[in-house]
Design a protein around this motif. Structure first.
Motif, PDB file in Angstrom:
ATOM      1  N   UNK A 164      69.548 -12.906  75.890  1.00  0.00           N
ATOM      2  CA  UNK A 164      69.280 -14.297  75.483  1.00  0.00           C
ATOM      3  C   UNK A 164      69.758 -15.267  76.555  1.00  0.00           C
ATOM      4  N   UNK A 165      70.916 -15.007  77.143  1.00  0.00           N
ATOM      5  CA  UNK A 165      71.434 -15.879  78.208  1.00  0.00           C
ATOM      6  C   UNK A 165      70.464 -15.953  79.383  1.00  0.00           C
ATOM      7  N   UNK A 166      69.924 -14.810  79.781  1.00  0.00           N
ATOM      8  CA  UNK A 166      68.968 -14.781  80.894  1.00  0.00           C
ATOM      9  C   UNK A 166      67.764 -15.673  80.599  1.00  0.00           C
ATOM     10  N   UNK A 167      67.387 -15.750  79.319  1.00  0.00           N
ATOM     11  CA  UNK A 167      66.235 -16.574  78.919  1.00  0.00           C
ATOM     12  C   UNK A 167      66.628 -18.010  78.581  1.00  0.00           C
ATOM     13  N   UNK A 168      67.903 -18.342  78.787  1.00  0.00           N
ATOM     14  CA  UNK A 168      68.364 -19.697  78.511  1.00  0.00           C
ATOM     15  C   UNK A 168      68.556 -19.978  77.030  1.00  0.00           C
ATOM     16  N   UNK A 169      68.772 -18.938  76.241  1.00  0.00           N
ATOM     17  CA  UNK A 169      68.914 -19.087  74.797  1.00  0.00           C
ATOM     18  C   UNK A 169      70.314 -18.685  74.345  1.00  0.00           C
ATOM     19  N   UNK A 170      70.617 -19.016  73.064  1.00  0.00           N
ATOM     20  CA  UNK A 170      71.882 -18.655  72.451  1.00  0.00           C
ATOM     21  C   UNK A 170      71.618 -17.823  71.194  1.00  0.00           C
ATOM     22  N   UNK A 171      72.674 -17.231  70.680  1.00  0.00           N
ATOM     23  CA  UNK A 171      72.523 -16.448  69.453  1.00  0.00           C
ATOM     24  C   UNK A 171      72.000 -17.299  68.303  1.00  0.00           C
ATOM     25  N   UNK A 172      72.351 -18.581  68.305  1.00  0.00           N
ATOM     26  CA  UNK A 172      71.903 -19.479  67.240  1.00  0.00           C
ATOM     27  C   UNK A 172      70.401 -19.744  67.279  1.00  0.00           C
ATOM     28  N   UNK A 173      69.750 -19.365  68.377  1.00  0.00           N
ATOM     29  CA  UNK A 173      68.297 -19.570  68.496  1.00  0.00           C
ATOM     30  C   UNK A 173      67.501 -18.453  67.818  1.00  0.00           C
ATOM     31  N   UNK A 174      68.191 -17.378  67.413  1.00  0.00           N
ATOM     32  CA  UNK A 174      67.511 -16.251  66.783  1.00  0.00           C
ATOM     33  C   UNK A 174      68.262 -15.858  65.512  1.00  0.00           C
ATOM     34  N   UNK A 175      67.680 -14.956  64.759  1.00  0.00           N
ATOM     35  CA  UNK A 175      68.349 -14.401  63.586  1.00  0.00           C
ATOM     36  C   UNK A 175      68.862 -13.003  63.920  1.00  0.00           C
ATOM     37  N   UNK A 176      70.148 -12.780  63.682  1.00  0.00           N
ATOM     38  CA  UNK A 176      70.769 -11.495  63.977  1.00  0.00           C
ATOM     39  C   UNK A 176      71.147 -10.814  62.677  1.00  0.00           C
ATOM     40  N   UNK A 177      70.712  -9.581  62.510  1.00  0.00           N
ATOM     41  CA  UNK A 177      71.074  -8.787  61.340  1.00  0.00           C
ATOM     42  C   UNK A 177      71.929  -7.607  61.779  1.00  0.00           C
ATOM     43  N   UNK A 178      73.110  -7.499  61.190  1.00  0.00           N
ATOM     44  CA  UNK A 178      74.039  -6.424  61.529  1.00  0.00           C
ATOM     45  C   UNK A 178      73.639  -5.133  60.827  1.00  0.00           C
ATOM     46  N   UNK A 179      73.539  -4.057  61.603  1.00  0.00           N
ATOM     47  CA  UNK A 179      73.134  -2.769  61.047  1.00  0.00           C
ATOM     48  C   UNK A 179      73.633  -1.684  61.991  1.00  0.00           C
ATOM     49  N   UNK A 180      74.003  -0.526  61.452  1.00  0.00           N
ATOM     50  CA  UNK A 180      74.470   0.518  62.366  1.00  0.00           C
ATOM     51  C   UNK A 180      73.279   1.135  63.098  1.00  0.00           C
ATOM     52  N   UNK A 181      73.584   1.962  64.074  1.00  0.00           N
ATOM     53  CA  UNK A 181      72.549   2.425  64.994  1.00  0.00           C
ATOM     54  C   UNK A 181      71.473   3.268  64.315  1.00  0.00           C
ATOM     55  N   UNK A 182      71.864   4.242  63.543  1.00  0.00           N
ATOM     56  CA  UNK A 182      70.872   5.103  62.894  1.00  0.00           C
ATOM     57  C   UNK A 182      70.015   4.312  61.918  1.00  0.00           C
ATOM     58  N   UNK A 183      70.624   3.429  61.155  1.00  0.00           N
ATOM     59  CA  UNK A 183      69.875   2.606  60.208  1.00  0.00           C
ATOM     60  C   UNK A 183      68.972   1.615  60.936  1.00  0.00           C
ATOM     61  N   UNK A 184      69.468   1.084  62.076  1.00  0.00           N
ATOM     62  CA  UNK A 184      68.660   0.161  62.857  1.00  0.00           C
ATOM     63  C   UNK A 184      67.410   0.827  63.399  1.00  0.00           C
ATOM     64  N   UNK A 185      67.561   2.052  63.861  1.00  0.00           N
ATOM     65  CA  UNK A 185      66.423   2.820  64.359  1.00  0.00           C
ATOM     66  C   UNK A 185      65.394   3.014  63.251  1.00  0.00           C
ATOM     67  N   UNK A 186      65.864   3.407  62.070  1.00  0.00           N
ATOM     68  CA  UNK A 186      64.961   3.655  60.943  1.00  0.00           C
ATOM     69  C   UNK A 186      64.328   2.368  60.434  1.00  0.00           C
ATOM     70  N   UNK A 187      65.114   1.287  60.356  1.00  0.00           N
ATOM     71  CA  UNK A 187      64.596   0.020  59.843  1.00  0.00           C
ATOM     72  C   UNK A 187      63.515  -0.551  60.755  1.00  0.00           C
ATOM     73  N   UNK A 188      63.763  -0.509  62.056  1.00  0.00           N
ATOM     74  CA  UNK A 188      62.773  -1.040  62.994  1.00  0.00           C
ATOM     75  C   UNK A 188      61.509  -0.192  62.967  1.00  0.00           C
ATOM     76  N   UNK A 189      61.686   1.104  62.806  1.00  0.00           N
ATOM     77  CA  UNK A 189      60.538   2.011  62.726  1.00  0.00           C
ATOM     78  C   UNK A 189      59.686   1.716  61.487  1.00  0.00           C
ATOM     79  N   UNK A 190      60.317   1.198  60.438  1.00  0.00           N
ATOM     80  CA  UNK A 190      59.581   0.883  59.205  1.00  0.00           C
ATOM     81  C   UNK A 190      59.010  -0.534  59.204  1.00  0.00           C
ATOM     82  N   UNK A 191      59.187  -1.260  60.322  1.00  0.00           N
ATOM     83  CA  UNK A 191      58.569  -2.573  60.436  1.00  0.00           C
ATOM     84  C   UNK A 191      59.491  -3.758  60.258  1.00  0.00           C
ATOM     85  N   UNK A 192      60.784  -3.511  60.076  1.00  0.00           N
ATOM     86  CA  UNK A 192      61.744  -4.592  59.886  1.00  0.00           C
ATOM     87  C   UNK A 192      62.216  -5.120  61.233  1.00  0.00           C
ATOM     88  N   UNK A 193      62.238  -6.446  61.384  1.00  0.00           N
ATOM     89  CA  UNK A 193      62.746  -7.069  62.595  1.00  0.00           C
ATOM     90  C   UNK A 193      61.728  -7.151  63.713  1.00  0.00           C
TER      91      UNK A 193
END
Length: 360
Positions: A164-193
């Motif tokens: 985000x810094x490289x693009x001139x943005x901050x964390x407040x410019x996006x929505x961040x969802x906390x998730x562990x690695x295995x769940x994140x892999x599965x969630x993104x694979x199912x279309x979330x995020x």
């Protein structure tokens, strides 16, 4: 004479029994409870245990698996472990919360933390928006308001924020969802995020699905080590045991520097299946080994050398603390505790007995 002989032989038997009992007791290996993540650095200790190298040093290393660095830290007050392989971010947080030491660098993972996007993501339309970072994908207009899955206060968090810094943005410019690695892999694979930030091996599983790398710490111009972290009370009370543990770890590091990734791939696949419970292809295993540079004892001592000022290892840790203070994840008062990175110490590396045995 017979009575004297019986007394002598009886006494000798007692002496021999005591001698051998003491020797057996002295030779009993010392149990070390250690904490690991499901990634590359754990392989070095797993492999050493398979070869019995810990026993050669008088140790019995127990390996406990955790889902994240913060989960490791949460287990420390209960005494679940005394030494851990972890990311630099929990390494910094451990020093802040519990006064832990960073006693070695396990590898360079600046190549193997990645923000991944689906191949049809509009974010991939632009490459090199910031001319100083020509390999980074994204344009601010295509990123604002998007949702990203990350494990917060971890190396993926560090990776996303620098992207985000490289693009001139901050964390407040996006929505961040906390998730562990295995769940994140599965969630993104199912279309979330809209994007997911993963460390290896999850990163490679994502790439294998066709997801594209938008940025890594390396392409964003920052370093990112993983480290060995030690409980302060244990390390101060048992410096010789810590040095023996480092000797076991560095014996594997020497092996990884000298052997080809392809030759180690079968054992690496077995490690992931048996310790992590995941399947790895030999090609993916070789890639994971290849993209995680490790450091031998001489290189470790150079990284931790503070004789001419702040060591490189201390600066890496200090930079991470400064970064998280800058994004409001630790307070200015907390930053004062860890801003010099002095908890990254070479005092245990200096105790490592040389030469380290050959790995063959």
């Amino acid at each position: 004479m017979k009575r004297w002989f019986k007394m002598l032989t009886g006494s000798l038997a007692v002496v021999l029994f005591i001698t051998f009992s003491c020797a057996a007791f002295a030779a009993a290996p010392v149990k070390l409870r250690t904490a690991w993540l499901d990634e590359h650095e754990a392989f070095l200790v797993w492999y050493a245990k398979e070869k019995g190298w810990d026993k050669e040093e008088g140790l019995d290393i127990e390996m406990l698996l955790f889902s994240s660095g913060m989960a490791q830290l949460n287990a420390l007050p209960a005494g679940e472990w005394v030494l851990a392989g972890t990311g630099a971010v929990p390494g910094m947080m451990g020093a802040l919360r519990y006064g832990t030491y960073t006693i070695a660098v396990t590898n360079d993972e600046s190549y193997t933390n990645a923000l991944l996007l689906r191949p049809d993501s509009p974010i991939l339309k632009t490459k090199g928006y910031n001319k100083d970072y020509p390999e980074v994908y994204g344009h601010p207009d295509d990123v604002r308001g998007k949702t990203f899955l990350i494990t917060t206060m971890s190396s993926p968090h560090f990776t996303l924020s620098h992207w985000l810094r490289v693009l001139g943005l901050k964390e407040s410019d996006v929505t961040i969802k906390n998730i562990d690695q295995a769940q994140g892999l599965a969630a993104f694979d199912s279309g979330i995020g809209d994007g997911v930030c993963l460390w290896a091996p999850h990163m490679f599983f994502g790439i294998d699905k066709g997801w594209k790398v938008a940025g890594t710490p390396n392409t964003c111009g920052v370093g990112l080590p993983t480290v060995l972290m030690g409980d302060k009370k244990f390390c101060d009370a048992n410096p010789e045991l810590v040095a023996k543990f480092l000797r076991v770890f560095l014996r594997s590091a020497n092996m990884l520097q000298k052997e080809t990734p392809e030759s180690l791939a079968p054992e690496y696949c077995r490690f992931f299946q048996e310790f992590v419970g995941k399947s790895f292809t030999p090609e993916m295993a070789a890639l994971d080994i290849k993209t995680h540079p490790v450091f031998n004892l001489e290189e470790q001592l150079a990284l931790f050398d503070g004789s001419k000022g702040q060591s490189k290892a201390a600066k890496w840790m200090a930079d991470i603390a400064e970064f998280f203070a800058g994004v409001g994840r630790i307070t200015p008062d907390e930053l004062k505790v860890v801003k010099d990175g002095s908890y990254a110490t070479d005092k245990f590396l200096k105790l490592v007995k040389q030469p380290i045995p050959d790995y063959k």
